[in-house]
Design an enzyme around this catalytic site. Structure first.
Site, PDB file in Angstrom:
ATOM      1  N   LYS A 152     125.118  52.709 176.747  1.00 27.27           N
ATOM      2  CA  LYS A 152     124.446  53.402 177.833  1.00 27.27           C
ATOM      3  C   LYS A 152     123.576  52.529 178.781  1.00 27.27           C
ATOM      4  O   LYS A 152     122.586  52.163 178.203  1.00 27.27           O
ATOM      5  CB  LYS A 152     123.654  54.584 177.325  1.00 27.27           C
ATOM      6  CG  LYS A 152     123.646  55.709 178.142  1.00 27.27           C
ATOM      7  CD  LYS A 152     122.219  56.351 178.531  1.00 27.27           C
ATOM      8  CE  LYS A 152     120.886  55.706 178.889  1.00 27.27           C
ATOM      9  NZ  LYS A 152     120.827  55.758 180.307  1.00 27.27           N
ATOM     10  N   GLY A 205     114.067  48.559 175.144  1.00 31.29           N
ATOM     11  CA  GLY A 205     113.610  49.485 176.021  1.00 31.29           C
ATOM     12  C   GLY A 205     111.777  49.612 175.887  1.00 31.29           C
ATOM     13  O   GLY A 205     111.608  48.794 175.113  1.00 31.29           O
ATOM     14  N   SER A 206     111.411  50.565 176.401  1.00 32.68           N
ATOM     15  CA  SER A 206     109.913  50.838 176.048  1.00 32.68           C
ATOM     16  C   SER A 206     109.479  50.977 174.723  1.00 32.68           C
ATOM     17  O   SER A 206     110.264  51.914 173.902  1.00 32.68           O
ATOM     18  CB  SER A 206     109.233  51.854 177.133  1.00 32.68           C
ATOM     19  OG  SER A 206     110.030  52.931 176.840  1.00 32.68           O
ATOM     20  N   THR A 207     108.594  50.874 174.112  1.00 35.16           N
ATOM     21  CA  THR A 207     107.822  51.096 172.894  1.00 35.16           C
ATOM     22  C   THR A 207     107.902  52.535 172.648  1.00 35.16           C
ATOM     23  O   THR A 207     108.378  53.289 171.713  1.00 35.16           O
ATOM     24  CB  THR A 207     106.683  50.469 172.526  1.00 35.16           C
ATOM     25  OG1 THR A 207     106.858  49.132 172.525  1.00 35.16           O
ATOM     26  CG2 THR A 207     106.059  50.919 171.501  1.00 35.16           C
ATOM     27  N   GLY A 210     111.511  53.899 172.386  1.00 27.67           N
ATOM     28  CA  GLY A 210     111.995  53.382 170.933  1.00 27.67           C
ATOM     29  C   GLY A 210     111.476  54.138 169.869  1.00 27.67           C
ATOM     30  O   GLY A 210     112.109  54.165 168.954  1.00 27.67           O
ATOM     31  N   GLU A 227     114.413  46.700 170.287  1.00 21.71           N
ATOM     32  CA  GLU A 227     113.832  45.671 171.004  1.00 21.71           C
ATOM     33  C   GLU A 227     112.838  46.398 172.044  1.00 21.71           C
ATOM     34  O   GLU A 227     113.323  46.806 173.093  1.00 21.71           O
ATOM     35  CB  GLU A 227     114.874  44.602 171.743  1.00 21.71           C
ATOM     36  CG  GLU A 227     115.837  43.938 170.571  1.00 21.71           C
ATOM     37  CD  GLU A 227     115.109  42.878 170.069  1.00 21.71           C
ATOM     38  OE1 GLU A 227     113.940  42.478 170.130  1.00 21.71           O
ATOM     39  OE2 GLU A 227     115.738  42.232 169.175  1.00 21.71           O
ATOM     40  N   CYS A 261     110.582  41.222 178.977  1.00 20.20           N
ATOM     41  CA  CYS A 261     109.772  41.612 177.647  1.00 20.20           C
ATOM     42  C   CYS A 261     109.122  40.557 177.255  1.00 20.20           C
ATOM     43  O   CYS A 261     108.020  40.694 176.537  1.00 20.20           O
ATOM     44  CB  CYS A 261     110.658  42.188 176.704  1.00 20.20           C
ATOM     45  SG  CYS A 261     112.146  41.217 176.282  1.00 20.20           S
ATOM     46  N   GLU A 353     101.560  46.258 178.740  1.00 18.24           N
ATOM     47  CA  GLU A 353     102.372  45.573 179.572  1.00 18.24           C
ATOM     48  C   GLU A 353     102.551  46.019 181.066  1.00 18.24           C
ATOM     49  O   GLU A 353     102.700  47.344 181.091  1.00 18.24           O
ATOM     50  CB  GLU A 353     103.585  45.943 178.558  1.00 18.24           C
ATOM     51  CG  GLU A 353     105.070  45.291 179.215  1.00 18.24           C
ATOM     52  CD  GLU A 353     106.154  45.764 178.458  1.00 18.24           C
ATOM     53  OE1 GLU A 353     106.632  46.755 178.381  1.00 18.24           O
ATOM     54  OE2 GLU A 353     107.110  44.687 178.040  1.00 18.24           O
TER      55      GLU A 353
HETATM   56  P1  NAD Z   1     113.095  52.891 178.758  1.00 13.89           P
HETATM   57  O1  NAD Z   1     112.676  53.077 177.458  1.00 13.89           O
HETATM   58  O2  NAD Z   1     112.617  53.882 179.796  1.00 13.89           O
HETATM   59  O3  NAD Z   1     114.827  52.960 178.818  1.00 13.89           O
HETATM   60  C1  NAD Z   1     115.336  52.260 178.039  1.00 13.89           C
HETATM   61  C2  NAD Z   1     116.708  52.861 177.956  1.00 13.89           C
HETATM   62  O4  NAD Z   1     116.579  54.023 177.191  1.00 13.89           O
HETATM   63  C3  NAD Z   1     117.501  53.488 179.481  1.00 13.89           C
HETATM   64  O5  NAD Z   1     118.950  53.309 179.344  1.00 13.89           O
HETATM   65  C4  NAD Z   1     117.068  54.996 179.419  1.00 13.89           C
HETATM   66  O6  NAD Z   1     117.910  55.648 180.035  1.00 13.89           O
HETATM   67  C5  NAD Z   1     116.993  55.206 177.939  1.00 13.89           C
HETATM   68  N1  NAD Z   1     116.345  56.514 177.338  1.00 13.89           N
HETATM   69  C6  NAD Z   1     115.408  57.068 178.036  1.00 13.89           C
HETATM   70  N2  NAD Z   1     114.797  57.979 177.299  1.00 13.89           N
HETATM   71  C7  NAD Z   1     115.848  58.274 176.365  1.00 13.89           C
HETATM   72  C8  NAD Z   1     115.941  58.908 174.988  1.00 13.89           C
HETATM   73  N3  NAD Z   1     114.872  60.083 174.835  1.00 13.89           N
HETATM   74  N4  NAD Z   1     116.877  58.827 174.121  1.00 13.89           N
HETATM   75  C9  NAD Z   1     117.700  57.703 174.442  1.00 13.89           C
HETATM   76  N5  NAD Z   1     117.624  56.912 175.335  1.00 13.89           N
HETATM   77  C10 NAD Z   1     116.722  57.049 176.157  1.00 13.89           C
HETATM   78  O7  NAD Z   1     112.659  51.320 179.255  1.00 13.89           O
HETATM   79  P2  NAD Z   1     113.043  50.730 180.411  1.00 13.89           P
HETATM   80  O8  NAD Z   1     111.824  51.022 181.632  1.00 13.89           O
HETATM   81  O9  NAD Z   1     114.334  50.759 181.092  1.00 13.89           O
HETATM   82  O10 NAD Z   1     112.937  49.116 180.087  1.00 13.89           O
HETATM   83  C11 NAD Z   1     111.494  48.287 180.104  1.00 13.89           C
HETATM   84  C12 NAD Z   1     111.113  48.334 178.909  1.00 13.89           C
HETATM   85  O11 NAD Z   1     112.089  47.363 178.131  1.00 13.89           O
HETATM   86  C13 NAD Z   1     109.690  47.311 178.768  1.00 13.89           C
HETATM   87  O12 NAD Z   1     108.812  47.847 177.829  1.00 13.89           O
HETATM   88  C14 NAD Z   1     110.256  45.831 178.163  1.00 13.89           C
HETATM   89  O13 NAD Z   1     109.271  45.165 177.546  1.00 13.89           O
HETATM   90  C15 NAD Z   1     111.425  46.382 177.475  1.00 13.89           C
HETATM   91  N6  NAD Z   1     112.345  45.425 176.865  1.00 13.89           N
HETATM   92  C16 NAD Z   1     112.345  44.830 175.745  1.00 13.89           C
HETATM   93  C17 NAD Z   1     113.185  43.711 175.245  1.00 13.89           C
HETATM   94  C18 NAD Z   1     113.206  43.264 174.139  1.00 13.89           C
HETATM   95  O14 NAD Z   1     114.191  42.430 173.668  1.00 13.89           O
HETATM   96  N7  NAD Z   1     112.270  43.281 173.309  1.00 13.89           N
HETATM   97  C19 NAD Z   1     113.921  43.335 176.244  1.00 13.89           C
HETATM   98  C20 NAD Z   1     114.094  44.002 177.746  1.00 13.89           C
HETATM   99  C21 NAD Z   1     113.106  45.030 177.762  1.00 13.89           C
END
Ligand code: NAD
Length: 451
Positions: A152, A205-207, A210, A227, A261, A353
């Site tokens: 996704k 994605g975001s904490t 996650g 992650e 990240c 962040e």
């Molecule tokens: P986000 O958490 O908003 O979204 C990430 C993904 O999750 C998207 O595909 C989104 O559609 C999906 N999503 C959103 N709500 C959901 C739910 N309720 N259930 C399931 N999936 C859902 O994050 P973002 O804004 O796209 O990315 C930025 C964040 O990602 C930053 O905090 C960054 O630090 C982190 N990040 C971490 C790493 C790592 O390896 N640790 C790498 C890249 C980015």
């Protein structure tokens, strides 16, 4: 439909269909049906298919890179590296099916052997900041271990993932084995979490999201790798090669416009070297080439969206700005690289962040204070330590609570080595030799030899 934009111009470039709940369920059912035959593909044949997939990605490297420049605003140099990383990660895990060995364990009364069984359908949920590599870090080992995979992509950046799914078909991956489902997080993402046929979620994605996903997975004891966010420290001691540390610091935080990240967004400088370091950092920041990401010489492109730009600006308002670099005017979501001086570790820009081209600098006195400041965060993803003292480098590397540290360097991600976070930066590790096992369950079988 989701309208996706070119962040360098703000103009729409494509309409992408959104998968709905019924569509998601149908794709999950197809992936579940494909699992039995995919896991039964002979290891050598599965390896060959993944190698062919890597070769097809390589043939389309420039096309994928150009697509990423348009959809995500990544510089063309970075985007080529990212497409090449997908190829390399596929190649690396193509070696796995033929080496996924269990153990024979000495026991009385028989023979005991273990197998690494694939889990079934794996859902890979990807953020917008590195659409290609992050998808591949999940799908390549998952496929190699014999799982079928649903990816996704994030809403603003689905185009390269969709193209990778087409290239997988060109390479000969059977139907239902590797599918990309564009759509909303609360619809497609949530369904991957709640559907019982999906046996593992690999989330980046975001904490905040996650944490919610982990809670959702808990109700089914679903396997999960996370992650998440970061606020990594770049620790510079007075005995370091200061010109090198200062010249490289902008790339460690402003790469991908800070939407990384692993961004070293907190620079800790030993007080004796503080003024000299700031003086050396200034020309490095001012000379960073922030320009049209399609331009070969561009070193930093725009932010992903106007919303992200507003968010980033909110951290700079009212803060002490040391200096900034430049950026284009006009359309597109541009933000100039910005260096902030922190007054204390309580400053909002020091703690949160930002996910943009903003770095905060704070002095420290000794090793103990450096460690305390570096660890004073809920995150623990990466970081750098600059010193010529080998003993100190090793002491710091052990004391800083982060999953990926580099000494006299800013590298974080190498596909040969494990990658992931401590504390609220994540759970589990991707890449490297062990990631494969995160897509399997160990099965133990005892065979009696008693007559
Ligand atoms: P986000 O958490 O908003 O979204 C990430 C993904 O999750 C998207 O595909 C989104 O559609 C999906 N999503 C959103 N709500 C959901 C739910 N309720 N259930 C399931 N999936 C859902 O994050 P973002 O804004 O796209 O990315 C930025 C964040 O990602 C930053 O905090 C960054 O630090 C982190 N990040 C971490 C790493 C790592 O390896 N640790 C790498 C890249 C980015």
């Amino acid at each position: 439909m989701t309208e996706v934009h070119n962040p360098a111009t703000g103009r729409p470039i494509a309409d992408v269909p959104e998968t709905d709940l019924a569509g998601t369920d149908a794709v999950i059912a197809r992936a579940a049906a494909a699992f039995g035959s995919w896991r039964a593909v002979a290891p050598g044949d599965r390896a060959r298919l993944l190698r062919r997939f890597a070769a097809v990605v390589d043939e389309h490297r420039d096309e994928l890179a150009e697509l990423e420049v348009r959809n995500s605003g990544h510089t063309i140099g970075n985007a080529r590296w990212e497409a090449g990383n997908v190829r390399d990660v596929l190649d690396y895990y193509a070696g796995a099916p033929e080496r996924l060995t269990g153990r024979q364990i000495p026991v009385p009364g028989g023979v005991d052997i273990t197998f690494h069984e694939p889990l079934g359908v794996v859902g890979v949920i990807v953020p917008w900041n590195f659409p290609m590599p992050i998808a591949a870090w999940g799908f390549a080992p998952a496929l190699a271990a014999g799982n079928t995979v649903l990816v996704k992509p994030a809403e603003p950046t689905p185009l390269t993932a969709l193209r990778l799914a087409e290239l997988g078909r060109v390479a000969g991956l059977p139907d239902g084995v590797f599918t990309v489902l564009p759509g909303r997080g609360e619809v497609v993402g949530e369904r991957l979490v709640t559907h019982p046929a999906v046996r593992k979620i690999c989330f980046t994605g975001s904490t905040r999201t996650g944490t919610r996903i982990m809670a959702g997975c808990a109700s089914q004891v679903k396997r999960v790798t996370l992650e998440l966010g970061g606020k990594s420290a770049n620790i510079v001691f007075a005995d370091a090669d200061l010109p090198r540390a200062a010249a490289s610091a902008p790339y460690a935080v402003f790469d991908n416009a800070g939407q990384d990240c692993c961004a070293r967004s907190r620079i800790l400088v030993q007080r004796a070297a503080y003024d000299e370091f700031l003086a050396l950092l200034e020309p490095a920041v001012r000379s960073l080439r922030v320009a049209d990401p399609a331009d070969e010489s561009s070193e930093m492109g725009p932010l992903i969206s106007a919303t992200q730009r507003d968010r980033v600006a909110s951290y700079v308002a009212g803060a002490r700005v040391a200096y900034t670099g430049g950026c284009p005017d006009g359309p597109g979501f541009w933000y100039a690289p910005t260096v902030l001086l922190a007054d204390s570790p309580a400053d909002r820009h020091w703690r949160e962040e930002i996910f943009g081209p903003v770095v905060s600098v704070l002095p420290f006195d000794d090793e103990a204070e450096a460690v305390a400041l570096a660890n004073d965060t809920e995150y623990g993803l990466s970081g750098s330590i600059w010193t010529r003292d080998v003993g100190r480098a090793l002491r710091l590397a052990r004391a800083v609570e982060a999953g990926n540290l580099s000494v006299n360097s800013h590298s974080s991600v190498r596909y040969w080595t494990p990658f992931g976070g401590m504390k609220r930066s994540g759970l589990g590790r991707e890449l490297g030799p062990d990631a494969l096992h995160a897509f399997t369950d160990v099965k133990n079988v005892f065979i009696s030899t008693e007559g």
